[in-house]
Design an enzyme around this catalytic site. Structure first.
Site, PDB file in Angstrom:
ATOM      1  N   TYR A 227       0.764  -1.115  -0.192  1.00  0.00           N
ATOM      2  CA  TYR A 227      -0.006   0.138  -0.089  1.00  0.00           C
ATOM      3  C   TYR A 227       0.968   1.181  -0.061  1.00  0.00           C
ATOM      4  O   TYR A 227       1.916   1.165   0.438  1.00  0.00           O
ATOM      5  CB  TYR A 227      -0.752   0.039   1.415  1.00  0.00           C
ATOM      6  CG  TYR A 227      -1.625  -1.210   1.611  1.00  0.00           C
ATOM      7  CD1 TYR A 227      -2.706  -1.622   0.747  1.00  0.00           C
ATOM      8  CD2 TYR A 227      -1.259  -1.909   2.440  1.00  0.00           C
ATOM      9  CE1 TYR A 227      -3.394  -2.584   0.922  1.00  0.00           C
ATOM     10  CE2 TYR A 227      -2.265  -3.040   2.632  1.00  0.00           C
ATOM     11  CZ  TYR A 227      -3.067  -3.466   1.948  1.00  0.00           C
ATOM     12  OH  TYR A 227      -3.753  -4.633   2.268  1.00  0.00           O
ATOM     13  N   ASP A 357      11.303  -4.426 -10.120  1.00  0.00           N
ATOM     14  CA  ASP A 357       9.783  -4.162 -10.270  1.00  0.00           C
ATOM     15  C   ASP A 357       9.720  -3.228 -11.067  1.00  0.00           C
ATOM     16  O   ASP A 357       8.768  -2.151 -10.786  1.00  0.00           O
ATOM     17  CB  ASP A 357       9.076  -4.149  -8.925  1.00  0.00           C
ATOM     18  CG  ASP A 357       7.659  -4.126  -9.263  1.00  0.00           C
ATOM     19  OD1 ASP A 357       7.019  -4.768 -10.435  1.00  0.00           O
ATOM     20  OD2 ASP A 357       6.782  -3.759  -8.454  1.00  0.00           O
TER      21      ASP A 357
END
Length: 514
Positions: A227, A357
């Site tokens: 998050y 990523d």
């Protein structure tokens, strides 16, 4: 003289008859005597007045007062026992009656009296201020009375209650009615140990709370593994990244290892983020190892109160994923973005790490891009708008196991490294090539077949599923509208074999800007 004596005799005897009739409620044997006394008294008055109406009026002058007093005392005895549960007799009832004229439940301050009264009657709900009642109910654990009362209260009264010092369970109950502050009330109940509130808690409810001195002012986004929150401290905004932790997840176990590595290598990652203007800065890594193990054991409360988090530079311009670059007029902007990110990767690789990523979501801007591509390019070239690679917290050392990736942008080797280790800078190059493909065409490079196999792998951890032949299922045809040399270079970046390094990628795409 005799007439007056007979009148008084009649009144007294009739009054005795009335009194006996009232007490016959308790003993019916008194009823005949009541009738006899009343009749004798009435006849005596009738003898004087010789008019049955006048005699009757005169007879009831005194008894009417007696009847009223009797009724008042009777009711008082009953009420005194009903509300105070004390058999106080006539004296206590009279005392109660006197004070009842001045007493009101709305003014009562004694919690025991309030609760006892409220259990007997709902009259208290007519009071203008119910805050004191609700506080008493909560402290005495009178759940029914608490819910019954707050369900009738106005929003302004619920606001006052929300600021009161209540047991955790009652913050939770209040959250079911005061929806404007539901998140805050659930958080408070959870923090105070009420686990049912923890189970209903959502990540968006971190908004308005404080994490390690950072006031959370907004919930920015949710990714596959974390998050992102917007935090504020001393007037400066930060991005707060909190990893998702599920005790039963394979990925979570990798996250645990990575967090421990990040903590050990915190200073190195901070230094790397400072070496390039194209890397989002890492300011700090906050977590306690015992807390990580507690969370992995299912301690939700610890996760909510003190989640592991990385403090990052806040980028207000959003991500590359928020923009549509497929129009040919935006190509030079895309080329410059890819060149800048390649420059960032070069710094990361030269320091012995793999980002792990790279994707459009992790390419951020310091401010929003102008709507016109010419102005956007000018802003990026001048440095007025900076593009940066985010999420350095996902970086791992070259050769180690990957813990984080996004299937749409990951090479087969990258996925294998989650089990076998051996992650390489070339895996970042593949992801950057897939990102360039997405920005230029609007399409995902990795085929549905690849994504399905990746999904099966995550479920089974069967490395044999990851066959390099899957690369043949990809479709490069959307690149036909892009310059041939650019298309060929993207194919080179995402080939199964040799790929360029970050420096070569930077030089190629930067040359295409001019």
């Amino acid at each position: 003289m005799i007439r007056e004596l007979i009148r008084k005799f009649g009144i007294v005897v009739f009054s005795l008859g009335v009194i006996l009739s009232l007490f016959s409620i308790y003993d019916l044997l008194l009823l005949p005597f009541s009738f006899l006394f009343s009749l004798v008294g009435y006849l005596a008055l009738l003898l004087i007045y010789r008019d049955y109406k006048k005699a009757l009026v005169e007879a009831f002058k005194v008894p009417s007062i007696i009847i009223l007093i009797f009724i008042a005392v009777y009711i008082s005895i009953h009420k005194f026992h009903y509300f105070y549960e004390i058999d106080a007799g006539i004296f206590g009832a009279i005392v109660y009656l006197i004070f009842r004229l001045r007493w009101s439940i709305c003014k009562e301050t004694n919690c025991k009296t309030i609760i006892r009264y409220s259990k007997k009657s709902q009259d208290y709900l007519k009071c203008k201020n119910l805050v004191r009642f609700v506080e008493c109910f909560a402290k005495a654990d009178e759940e029914f009375l608490f819910v019954q009362t707050i369900s009738k209260m106005k929003k302004s009264e619920l606001e006052k209650i929300s600021n009161s010092d209540l047991p955790a369970k009652y913050y939770y109950l209040l959250s079911q009615f005061y929806l404007d502050k539901r998140a805050e009330l659930l958080m408070r109940a959870c923090k105070d140990g009420y686990r049912q509130a923890c189970s209903e808690w959502k990540p968006t409810m971190w908004k308005g709370q404080e994490i390690n001195g950072y006031k959370i002012v907004d919930f920015i986004s949710e990714g596959g593994l974390s998050y992102i929150l917007k935090g504020e401290k001393k007037g400066i905004f930060y991005a707060i990244k909190i990893p998702k932790i599920n005790p039963t997840s394979f990925t979570t176990k990798n996250i645990k290892e990575l967090l421990l590595d990040i903590k050990n290598e915190e200073s190195v990652l901070v230094q790397i983020s400072e070496k390039s203007d194209n890397i989002v800065r890492i300011y700090a890594v906050h977590f306690d190892e015992p807390d990580i193990y507690a969370i992995l054991r299912g301690d939700i409360l610890t996760y909510i109160k003190n989640p592991p988090h990385i403090v990052l530079e806040y980028m207000s311009g959003g991500s590359a994923n928020n923009y549509d670059f497929t129009n040919p007029r935006w190509r030079k902007v895309v080329y410059l973005i890819i060149a800048k990110i390649a420059s960032a990767l070069e710094v990361i690789h030269n320091n012995g790490y793999v980002h792990s990523d790279v994707k459009p979501h992790n390419i951020l801007f310091t401010s929003a891009l102008p709507k016109k591509p010419e102005e956007a390019l000018k802003g990026l070239l001048s440095g007025r708008i900076k593009v940066k690679l985010s999420d350095l917290g996902s970086a791992v050392k070259i050769g180690e196991k990957a813990f984080q990736l996004t299937p749409e942008y990951a090479s087969i080797e990258h996925v294998k490294s989650m089990i076998l280790g051996g992650i390489s800078p070339l895996d970042d190059i593949y992801s950057l090539g897939a990102t360039a493909f997405k920005l230029l065409t609007g399409k995902v490079l990795n085929s549905p077949q690849m994504l399905q196999v990746y999904n099966d792998f995550f479920s089974t951890l069967n490395v044999s599923l990851l066959d390099s032949k899957l690369y043949m299922t990809r479709d490069f045809s959307p690149l036909r509208n892009v310059e041939p040399d650019v298309a060929n270079f993207i194919i080179y970046m995402t080939s199964p074999g040799k790929r360029p390094n970050a420096s070569e990628v930077f030089r190629f795409f930067y040359s295409k800007v001019f």
